[in-house]
Structure formats: structure tokens, C-alpha cells
Design a protein around this motif. Structure first.
Motif, PDB file in Angstrom:
ATOM      1  N   GLY A 100       0.817  -1.215   0.000  1.00 15.50           N
ATOM      2  CA  GLY A 100       0.000   0.000   0.000  1.00 15.50           C
ATOM      3  C   GLY A 100       0.848   1.261   0.000  1.00 15.50           C
ATOM      4  N   ALA A 101       0.172   2.376  -0.194  1.00 16.56           N
ATOM      5  CA  ALA A 101       0.869   3.665  -0.154  1.00 16.56           C
ATOM      6  C   ALA A 101       1.495   3.864   1.224  1.00 16.56           C
ATOM      7  N   SER A 102       0.893   3.270   2.252  1.00 25.53           N
ATOM      8  CA  SER A 102       1.404   3.428   3.618  1.00 25.53           C
ATOM      9  C   SER A 102       2.835   2.908   3.750  1.00 25.53           C
ATOM     10  N   PHE A 105       5.362   5.427   2.927  1.00 27.24           N
ATOM     11  CA  PHE A 105       5.660   6.454   3.947  1.00 27.24           C
ATOM     12  C   PHE A 105       6.992   6.136   4.639  1.00 27.24           C
ATOM     13  N   CYS A 173       1.293  15.461  -0.553  1.00 27.69           N
ATOM     14  CA  CYS A 173       0.240  14.552  -1.007  1.00 27.69           C
ATOM     15  C   CYS A 173      -0.656  15.341  -1.967  1.00 27.69           C
ATOM     16  N   ASN A 175      -3.494  14.864  -3.512  1.00 30.50           N
ATOM     17  CA  ASN A 175      -4.953  14.926  -3.318  1.00 30.50           C
ATOM     18  C   ASN A 175      -5.288  14.314  -1.961  1.00 30.50           C
ATOM     19  N   THR A 177      -7.628  12.715   0.225  1.00 29.66           N
ATOM     20  CA  THR A 177      -8.812  11.874   0.068  1.00 29.66           C
ATOM     21  C   THR A 177      -9.867  12.147   1.141  1.00 29.66           C
ATOM     22  N   ASP A 197       2.774  11.716  -3.049  1.00 30.28           N
ATOM     23  CA  ASP A 197       1.748  10.677  -2.911  1.00 30.28           C
ATOM     24  C   ASP A 197       0.585  11.055  -3.825  1.00 30.28           C
ATOM     25  N   SER A 199      -1.880   8.870  -4.650  1.00 31.84           N
ATOM     26  CA  SER A 199      -2.800   7.732  -4.538  1.00 31.84           C
ATOM     27  C   SER A 199      -4.199   8.038  -5.061  1.00 31.84           C
ATOM     28  N   SER A 200      -4.714   9.236  -4.747  1.00 32.98           N
ATOM     29  CA  SER A 200      -6.124   9.445  -5.065  1.00 32.98           C
ATOM     30  C   SER A 200      -6.382  10.386  -6.232  1.00 32.98           C
ATOM     31  N   GLY A 218      -1.128   4.123  -4.155  1.00 31.63           N
ATOM     32  CA  GLY A 218      -1.874   2.881  -3.961  1.00 31.63           C
ATOM     33  C   GLY A 218      -2.831   2.792  -5.150  1.00 31.63           C
TER      34      GLY A 218
HETATM   35  C1  PLP Z   1      -3.801   9.927  -0.393  1.00 34.23           C
HETATM   36  C2  PLP Z   1      -3.626   8.616   0.277  1.00 34.23           C
HETATM   37  N1  PLP Z   1      -2.406   8.218   0.659  1.00 34.23           N
HETATM   38  C3  PLP Z   1      -2.199   7.044   1.261  1.00 34.23           C
HETATM   39  C4  PLP Z   1      -3.240   6.199   1.548  1.00 34.23           C
HETATM   40  C5  PLP Z   1      -2.983   4.891   2.224  1.00 34.23           C
HETATM   41  O1  PLP Z   1      -3.046   3.931   1.240  1.00 34.23           O
HETATM   42  P1  PLP Z   1      -2.934   2.358   1.528  1.00 34.23           P
HETATM   43  O2  PLP Z   1      -4.198   1.967   2.205  1.00 34.23           O
HETATM   44  O3  PLP Z   1      -2.777   1.805   0.151  1.00 34.23           O
HETATM   45  O4  PLP Z   1      -1.736   2.130   2.371  1.00 34.23           O
HETATM   46  C6  PLP Z   1      -4.542   6.549   1.155  1.00 34.23           C
HETATM   47  C7  PLP Z   1      -5.675   5.639   1.429  1.00 34.23           C
HETATM   48  O5  PLP Z   1      -6.813   5.926   1.226  1.00 34.23           O
HETATM   49  C8  PLP Z   1      -4.735   7.788   0.530  1.00 34.23           C
HETATM   50  O6  PLP Z   1      -5.947   8.187   0.153  1.00 34.23           O
END
Ligand code: PLP
Length: 384
Positions: A100-102, A105, A173, A175, A177, A197, A199-200, A218
Motif C-alpha cells: 500500500g501507499a502506507s 511512507f 500529497c 490529493n 482523500t 503521494d 494515490s487518489s 496505492g
Molecule cells: C492519499 C492517500 N495516501 C495514502 C493512503 C494509504 O493507502 P494504503 O491503504 O494503500 O496504504 C490513502 C488511502 O486511502 C490515501 O488516500
């Protein structure tokens, strides 16, 4: 049984998507989930049609060795399509990772902070705050800006960024979310590599990748099912990880092994390839940018014109992907969510940090879904 979407004309698919015909033909709800979220119906249908026998192999992609020729082709094609769609220069590697994106980090500072031991972070919401706190374990982190003073309803302007010239990198980041804000500009950081980041909002608009050191995301919002994390890494930045960096968290290892140091998320990579085909048929990210801007504009205009609803994100910082809104009362918010769910608009409840409602209108949400939600908002506004 299922139409093979590659054989359709681009224009007719685009029109069908915009008019929501793809949804209307199926027994599906409009799913406004923040992630995992909607995937294009045609992608699901194509995957369904191939689920027991991919391309005459007699097996599902889920059952295939990641070292097989058939999977290697899926992998290579997906990477090439992804690169073409985002116009990613050759000196950037595309990694298909897990965690995941986490996980990024931690992976980002582990790989990037070694140069000076320092980095700049901007906190504009929940995930950038987690990234900021995580990075502090590995070095000296300068909080370049934060929007916490006004509950993250805005994105700091370039002039507000307190940049350090000796930072190893700058992280933000793109966007947010949860709070529904989105950077409308790319920060200027001089020689300090930009790390982001996305991700969104990845693939919702063109990005000048050459301005970035590292982009990660992610997959579970705009790209594929959860389980896949993409990292786009400028090649010269890899290879400087801290000595105790776990093997699996080294960009260098993953670049050297082309994301196959271990078993990659094969199924998600395959779906990403189908999503890329779908995007190409729609006209790519330039076309997607127009479609998503139109959907977001419709929704914000409806909310701003209503008596009951408030969209707290500031104009100029509003997200085109996650539209956060609420009424003046929690009871009315609950009533809205309940009635909307019954009408086929699901997962509109806001994140617990913010309350109210959130409509996530990622790439796969057809225009018709947003139009119908706007109609529903207008009638709720009139009747309550
Ligand atoms: C902008 C953003 N970064 C990171 C994450 C964490 O992502 P993950 O659940 O894939 O670790 C999210 C999850 O919604 C997110 O919206």
C-alpha cells in the motif's frame, strides 16, 4: 457474451461512458467509495470473461506463475501502457510493489533521506501527516507548511512553503482523500527532488513526471484493485538507502529485479493493464481531465446552489476526486446517507475525521452517476 472493448470505436465508448450507458445496462449501484472504489464496468466484464482461461492458456491469471511467458507479457505490456499514458520518461522506472501507499511512507525516507539526513514535508491532511510522522523516525524533518490551522480545508500557496535548501527531498500529497482538497500547482523546490503521494488522483490528469523525483500511489482508487502500489522512481535517486533498509524496501533491489524480487501482485497488474486499455480508448489522461473536471464542477455547483449543503473545502483547493460536503445537522446528514443508499448511491458517508458526506468520483464513475447524484441532492434540498 461480453463485448470485447478493444474492438469498439473510441468515440462510441467515450460517449457511452459520458452518458452512463455502461452503468444503465447493468444491475450496478453508483459506488462513491473512497477506495477500494469503482472499476470500469468493461474492465470487470473483460476480466470476468477471461477469469477461468486467459488467452487460451487454460488457466486464470490468478493461477499463473509470475515467471511464465504469458505473465511476463502481461507485465511488460502493462508497464508500457502505463508509461505511455503518463508520458513517463525513460530515466524513470515503474515499480509494481505491495504494502500500500502506507509502506511508501517508510520506504521513501529509508531510500531518500541518506543524502543530507533532512527532508521537507507538507501536512495537508491525514495521510501526509502519517507520512510526516513516519519520516521523523529516520531523519530531521522540517514541516514546510501545514493546513491543520483550518482543519485542512485549503492547500498552502507556494509563498507559504518554508523550504530548506539542504533537504534531501520534499514530500507532499497531491490529493487529500479525506478532507477533499487537491494541489492545483506543482510546488517549486529548486534542486530538491519532489516526492509525491498521488494515490487518489493519479491518471485523472496529465502530470509532468520530469518535475518529480518519486511519485507513488496505492492502486485502489484510479488504477486497479487494492494490493498493488505503483512507484515511479527517477533512476539516479535509487541506491542510497540507509544501511538497515529491509531488502524488500529498497528501490534499488526492486529496480534491479524489475519488481520481481519476490512474487508481485499479478492479478492487480493484469487489471491495471485492462484499466490502461480503457483509458486509452477514452482518449487518455487529457480526455479524462476534461471528464473529471466536468463531473466535479457539476457537483460543486449543485452543492453551492443548495440551501442545506456546505462544501467546506476552499474554492481553489477543492478536489475533483473527493467531494466533501455536509448539512448543518448530523441527523440530516444521516438521513441523506440513508435515503441516498436506498436510491442506489452507496458509500457516501464521510470519513470519521470529518463527518458529513463524501462523494468520491474517480475515473470510473460515469458522468451519469454524478448527474443523478446532483438530481438527488436537489430534490433532498427541496424536500427537507
Ligand atoms: C492519499 C492517500 N495516501 C495514502 C493512503 C494509504 O493507502 P494504503 O491503504 O494503500 O496504504 C490513502 C488511502 O486511502 C490515501 O488516500
Amino acid at each position: 457474451m461480453f463485448p470485447h472493448f478493444r474492438t469498439r470505436k473510441n468515440k462510441s465508448l467515450k460517449k457511452a461512458y459520458e452518458r452512463g450507458i455502461l452503468m444503465a445496462t447493468q444491475d450496478r449501484v453508483y459506488n462513491f467509495s473512497a477506495g477500494p472504489s469503482m472499476l470500469p464496468l468493461e474492465v470487470l466484464q473483460r476480466a470476468g470473461s477471461e477469469i477461468t482461461n486467459y488467452g487460451g492458456s487454460g488457466m486464470s491469471v490468478m493461477e499463473m506463475s509470475h515467471r511464465s511467458k504469458a505473465f511476463q507479457k502481461i507485465f511488460d505490456d502493462t508497464q508500457a501502457k502505463f508509461r505511455a499514458l503518463l508520458n513517463i520518461p525513460e530515466n524513470y522506472k515503474i515499480l509494481f510493489l505491495q504494502g500500500g501507499a502506507s509502506t511508501q511512507f517508510s520506504m521513501l525516507p529509508l531510500n531518500m533521506i541518506g543524502k543530507t539526513g533532512k527532508a521537507d514535508y507538507v501536512v495537508t491532511g491525514n495521510f501526509s501527516n502519517i507520512a510526516y510522522k513516519e519520516a521523523k523516525k529516520y531523519g530531521e524533518i522540517n514541516l514546510a507548511a501545514s493546513s491543520a490551522d483550518r482543519n485542512h480545508v485549503y492547500i498552502p500557496a507556494q509563498e507559504q512553503l518554508k523550504l530548506s535548501s539542504d533537504a534531501s527531498y520534499f514530500h507532499y500529497c497531491a490529493n487529500n482523500t479525506i478532507y477533499g482538497t487537491e494541489w492545483q500547482y506543482v510546488p517549486e523546490t529548486g534542486n530538491v527532488p519532489l516526492c509525491c503521494d498521488m494515490s487518489s488522483n493519479i491518471m485523472s490528469r496529465p502530470v509532468d513526471v520530469s518535475k518529480y523525483g518519486i511519485i507513488y500511489a496505492g492502486a485502489q482508487k484510479n488504477l486497479a484493485p487494492s494490493g498493488l502500489t505503483i512507484a515511479i522512481v527517477r533512476e539516479d535517486l535509487a541506491g542510497f538507502e540507509l544501511p538497515y533498509t529491509p531488502l524488500m524496501m529498497s528501490y534499488k533491489t526492486m529496480i534491479e529485479k524489475d519488481s520481481m524480487y519476490n512474487t508481485p501482485p499479478c492479478w492487480c497488474i493484469y487489471i491495471l493493464g485492462l484499466v490502461c486499455d480503457w483509458l486509452v480508448d477514452l482518449g487518455g489522461v487529457t480526455e479524462m481531465e476534461k471528464v473529471k473536471a466536468n463531473k466535479a464542477k457539476m457537483l460543486y455547483e449543485t452543492l453551492d446552489a443548495s440551501r442545506l449543503f456546505i462544501a467546506p473545502a476552499e474554492v481553489g483547493s477543492r478536489s475533483d476526486m473527493n467531494v466533501v460536503f455536509r448539512t448543518q445537522s448530523e441527523e440530516l446528514d444521516d438521513k441523506f446517507v440513508k435515503e441516498a443508499t436506498a436510491a442506489g448511491f452507496t458509500t457516501l458517508k464521510g470519513h470519521r475525521n470529518v463527518g458529513g458526506m463524501r462523494a468520491s468520483i474517480y475515473n470510473a464513475m460515469p458522468t451519469e452517476g454524478v448527474e443523478k447524484l446532483c438530481d438527488f441532492i436537489r430534490s433532498f434540498d427541496k424536500n427537507n
